[in-house]
Design an enzyme around this catalytic site. Structure first.
Site, PDB file in Angstrom:
ATOM      1  N   LYS A  21       6.187  30.268  11.743  1.00  0.00           N
ATOM      2  CA  LYS A  21       6.939  31.387  11.150  1.00  0.00           C
ATOM      3  C   LYS A  21       8.450  31.181  11.243  1.00  0.00           C
ATOM      4  O   LYS A  21       9.179  31.618  10.358  1.00  0.00           O
ATOM      5  CB  LYS A  21       6.500  32.742  11.699  1.00  0.00           C
ATOM      6  CG  LYS A  21       6.555  32.908  13.187  1.00  0.00           C
ATOM      7  CD  LYS A  21       6.031  34.272  13.586  1.00  0.00           C
ATOM      8  CE  LYS A  21       6.248  34.526  15.066  1.00  0.00           C
ATOM      9  NZ  LYS A  21       5.605  33.501  15.934  1.00  0.00           N
ATOM     10  N   ARG A  96       6.515  42.797  17.829  1.00  0.00           N
ATOM     11  CA  ARG A  96       5.571  42.037  18.644  1.00  0.00           C
ATOM     12  C   ARG A  96       4.505  42.917  19.274  1.00  0.00           C
ATOM     13  O   ARG A  96       3.523  42.421  19.820  1.00  0.00           O
ATOM     14  CB  ARG A  96       6.319  41.295  19.756  1.00  0.00           C
ATOM     15  CG  ARG A  96       6.530  39.833  19.401  1.00  0.00           C
ATOM     16  CD  ARG A  96       7.273  39.121  20.490  1.00  0.00           C
ATOM     17  NE  ARG A  96       6.430  38.846  21.647  1.00  0.00           N
ATOM     18  CZ  ARG A  96       6.904  38.300  22.754  1.00  0.00           C
ATOM     19  NH1 ARG A  96       8.166  37.989  22.844  1.00  0.00           N
ATOM     20  NH2 ARG A  96       6.090  38.056  23.760  1.00  0.00           N
ATOM     21  N   ARG A 140       4.333  18.189  20.118  1.00  0.00           N
ATOM     22  CA  ARG A 140       5.752  18.195  19.737  1.00  0.00           C
ATOM     23  C   ARG A 140       6.625  17.387  20.684  1.00  0.00           C
ATOM     24  O   ARG A 140       6.436  17.406  21.895  1.00  0.00           O
ATOM     25  CB  ARG A 140       6.293  19.640  19.782  1.00  0.00           C
ATOM     26  CG  ARG A 140       5.719  20.541  18.753  1.00  0.00           C
ATOM     27  CD  ARG A 140       6.575  21.764  18.521  1.00  0.00           C
ATOM     28  NE  ARG A 140       6.597  22.695  19.648  1.00  0.00           N
ATOM     29  CZ  ARG A 140       6.738  24.009  19.493  1.00  0.00           C
ATOM     30  NH1 ARG A 140       6.847  24.533  18.277  1.00  0.00           N
ATOM     31  NH2 ARG A 140       6.777  24.805  20.537  1.00  0.00           N
ATOM     32  N   ARG A 174       9.389  20.145  25.420  1.00  0.00           N
ATOM     33  CA  ARG A 174       9.714  21.413  26.069  1.00  0.00           C
ATOM     34  C   ARG A 174       8.759  21.641  27.228  1.00  0.00           C
ATOM     35  O   ARG A 174       7.563  21.400  27.124  1.00  0.00           O
ATOM     36  CB  ARG A 174       9.590  22.561  25.068  1.00  0.00           C
ATOM     37  CG  ARG A 174      10.877  22.753  24.270  1.00  0.00           C
ATOM     38  CD  ARG A 174      10.686  23.714  23.143  1.00  0.00           C
ATOM     39  NE  ARG A 174      10.031  24.955  23.575  1.00  0.00           N
ATOM     40  CZ  ARG A 174       9.862  25.991  22.776  1.00  0.00           C
ATOM     41  NH1 ARG A 174      10.278  25.950  21.533  1.00  0.00           N
ATOM     42  NH2 ARG A 174       9.265  27.078  23.211  1.00  0.00           N
ATOM     43  N   ARG A 185      -0.049  32.041  25.888  1.00  0.00           N
ATOM     44  CA  ARG A 185       0.719  32.698  24.829  1.00  0.00           C
ATOM     45  C   ARG A 185      -0.194  33.183  23.701  1.00  0.00           C
ATOM     46  O   ARG A 185       0.021  34.242  23.126  1.00  0.00           O
ATOM     47  CB  ARG A 185       1.798  31.757  24.281  1.00  0.00           C
ATOM     48  CG  ARG A 185       3.016  31.651  25.197  1.00  0.00           C
ATOM     49  CD  ARG A 185       3.844  30.419  24.920  1.00  0.00           C
ATOM     50  NE  ARG A 185       4.498  30.462  23.621  1.00  0.00           N
ATOM     51  CZ  ARG A 185       4.991  29.376  23.017  1.00  0.00           C
ATOM     52  NH1 ARG A 185       4.885  28.197  23.568  1.00  0.00           N
ATOM     53  NH2 ARG A 185       5.570  29.484  21.844  1.00  0.00           N
TER      54      ARG A 185
END
Ligand code: ZN
Length: 228
Positions: A21, A96, A140, A174, A185
């Site tokens: 997003k 959220r 990633r 990260r 999450r």
């Protein structure tokens, strides 16, 4: 039959972490020439502002407490009332929680928003299955030198271990891109954010988009919905 409906320019982009997003709202923002706001960034900005409210927010975040919806909605309201946003806006990852959605809804009843047609007219939900999110986030990495983003499967370097852009050979990940944090999450998204989906569905604002596949394929689907 001819309905002179304006194309949607007050857009919420929703989706689980790793659904793309952020990327899609950046593309949409550029194409439409309107600003994107993310609640996370606005809160970070507020904590750095040194105002009384900013300090209160910082205290809550530092303690790991949830920031009350009215704080977040107030930040967003301030931004949306800036004259440049009269042409529209995109909200990335906000609301959220159902509570935030309801407080935001109430805010939109204010005369400024009504008078200027600033109420949300489209909610796009990027749908991606959990295993896809997990794979996407865990793979990633980023060039330590120039910051170019890579993914071991979806966007590998042309030469293994060498940055396409700068030739750098060091890559970072990260710290929170681990299996455990991604799963937690996702779990949080399902329990806290997912209830917002039927809320906008009932209002007739929700459109679902398959968020899997290459970035340009997804942005093309969004283009058709938004109309530009
Ligand atoms: Zn590089």
């Amino acid at each position: 039959m001819a309905e002179n409906k304006l194309p949607p320019r007050h857009i919420i982009l929703m989706g689980p972490p790793g659904s793309g997003k952020g990327t899609q709202s950046a593309i949409l923002s550029e194409k439409l020439g309107i600003n994107t706001y993310s609640a996370g960034e606005l809160l970070r900005e507020a904590t750095l502002s040194g105002t009384r409210e900013g300090k209160a927010i910082k205290k809550l975040i530092d303690k790991g407490n949830l920031v009350p919806a009215k704080y977040i909605v107030n930040r967003i309201k301030e931004k949306l009332m800036e004259p440049e946003n009269l042409k529209g806006y995109i909200l990335d990852g906000f609301p959220r929680t159902l509570d935030q959605a309801k407080v935001f809804e109430k805010m939109q009843k204010k005369s400024y928003f009504q008078k200027n047609n600033l109420c949300v007219d489209l909610v796009i939900l990027l749908q991606v299955p959990d295993d896809y999110v997990i794979e996407r986030i865990i793979g990633r990495s980023q060039c330590a030198n120039c910051g170019t983003l890579y993914h071991e499967k979806y966007k590998p370097t042309k030469v293994f271990g060498v940055c396409d852009a700068c030739g750098g050979k060091e890559f970072t990940r990260r710290a929170d891109d681990t299996y455990e944090t991604v799963v937690s999450r996702l779990r949080n998204y399902r329990s806290v954010t997912a209830p917002v989906i039927p809320y906008y569905e009932e209002k007739g604002l929700l459109v679902c988009v398959d968020g899997t596949g290459p970035i340009d394929v997804v942005s093309e689907k969004i283009r058709k919905i938004v109309g530009y």
